[in-house]
Scaffold this active site. Structure first.
Site, PDB file in Angstrom:
ATOM      1  N   ASP A  64       0.855  -1.190   0.000  1.00 60.17           N
ATOM      2  CA  ASP A  64       0.000   0.000   0.000  1.00 60.17           C
ATOM      3  C   ASP A  64       0.896   1.247   0.000  1.00 60.17           C
ATOM      4  OD1 ASP A  64      -2.377   1.408   0.137  1.00 60.17           O
ATOM      5  OD2 ASP A  64      -2.467   1.372   2.327  1.00 60.17           O
ATOM      6  N   HIS A  65       0.597   2.171  -0.868  1.00 62.69           N
ATOM      7  CA  HIS A  65       1.346   3.436  -0.939  1.00 62.69           C
ATOM      8  C   HIS A  65       2.861   3.283  -1.038  1.00 62.69           C
ATOM      9  CE1 HIS A  65      -1.966   6.257  -0.530  1.00 62.69           C
ATOM     10  NE2 HIS A  65      -2.507   5.385   0.282  1.00 62.69           N
TER      11      HIS A  65
HETATM   12 ZN    ZN Z   1      -4.450   5.156   0.932  1.00 59.37          ZN
END
Ligand code: ZN
Length: 323
Positions: free
Chosen positions: A93-94
């Site tokens: 994520d990210h």
């Molecule tokens: Zn996010």
């Protein structure tokens, strides 16, 4: 065999195709500790739901990349032990740099997100294309982001938000080759998603933007970040037992459920898990001041998160029984 297949993960391609056609969304549950991972795993096994286990770049630093990988592999083994066939993807994520993403692809993640949304449009295309080129060699799927969400996501803060421009989406997807795209239609990271002044009613997400994007890119999977509901019962519990959460306001779950029936195929859940866990821990410690065994309050946190995830799967995302 692809590296991620050796570990028993799947990439997001088939998951998203099915979710798109059958009008539900895949939950992408972030985890930061063992109890949260167990809550996610048990909730998905009990409901027979496909899922994406998600670790941010910062969590990989916090737990350590080897531990994240091994914990995720253990999930696959436990699913098998339960004689279930539940598709599970492991997603970064990210990711903020090419190196973040490369290291996840190399260590066996089946999916990565490259977040170039704070860069210029051209620079976003440049870094996203570079990640896609590398990841696709190993059949790892890539999520990009266009438009900026305000709020704090695991130590990354944006104070301003702007909606995704539907006119750019087609061009971005074509030029980068991403497999899915996170867009900004009014959700935001953290526990204060929207500031509502007295007398004002809850604004709705910009479904007109979502519809416009779907029209331009039929069949293409869209991702929502910052979509936690920040349920008032947890905010009240936290504040009742010594916490101090001010102006906490999430996105109403009926709006998220509506998005899940449209082109949105993946919905991230991070903050909702955190506040459920924190509320349970505060309550347990406050009501049992002599407790010193961490299992007492950590198991309370796990149970609260598990209940929350089961409810999301059944009532909001519509993915129960879709494994
Ligand atoms: Zn996010």
């Amino acid at each position: 065999m692809r590296k991620y297949e050796e570990y028993g993960f799947v990439n997001t391609k088939e998951m998203f195709k099915k979710a798109y056609n059958e009008k539900y969304a895949i939950p992408a549950f972030n985890f930061v500790c063992l109890e949260q991972m167990l809550a996610i795993l048990e909730a998905c096994i009990e409901t027979n739901s496909p899922f994406i286990l998600q670790a941010s770049a910062n969590v990989r630093k916090y737990i350590g990349p080897i531990m994240v990988q091994r914990m995720a592999q253990a999930c696959v083994e436990i699913i098998k032990q339960n004689e279930k066939q539940i598709p599970m993807a492991l997603n970064l994520d990210h990711g903020l740099t090419f190196e973040d993403c490369k290291s996840c692809v190399d260590s066996g993640f089946s999916s990565v997100m490259i977040d170039g949304s704070s860069l210029s449009y051209e620079k976003n295309i440049e870094i996203t294309s570079k990640v896609v080129e590398y990841a696709h060699k190993y059949d790892v799927t890539v999520e990009g982001e266009l438009g900026v969400l305000s709020g704090t996501e695991d130590e990354v803060t944006h104070t301003e938000s702007y909606y995704t421009d539907p006119l750019l989406v087609e061009d971005f997807v074509k030029k980068t080759g991403v497999d899915s795209l996170a867009i900004s239609i009014g959700t935001s990271h953290g526990v204060v998603k929207i500031k509502i002044k007295e007398g004002e009613s809850m604004p709705t997400l910009r479904f007109d933007i979502l519809d416009e994007i779907e029209k331009r890119l039929p069949g293409f999977p869209i991702v929502l970040h910052g979509a936690s509901a920040i349920l008032p019962k947890y905010v009240e519990m936290i504040n009742k037992f010594g916490g101090n959460l001010k102006e906490a306001q999430g996105i109403p779950e009926d709006q998220i459920a509506h998005a899940a029936k449209k082109a949105v195929c993946k919905i991230n859940v991070a903050s909702d898990g955190w506040i459920a866990a924190t509320a349970a821990i505060r309550k347990t410690l406050s009501e049992n001041p002599a407790v010193i065994d961490p299992r007492k309050y950590l198991s309370a946190a796990k149970e609260e998160m598990k209940n929350l995830y089961i409810r999301k799967i059944k009532d909001v995302f519509g993915c129960a029984g879709k494994a």
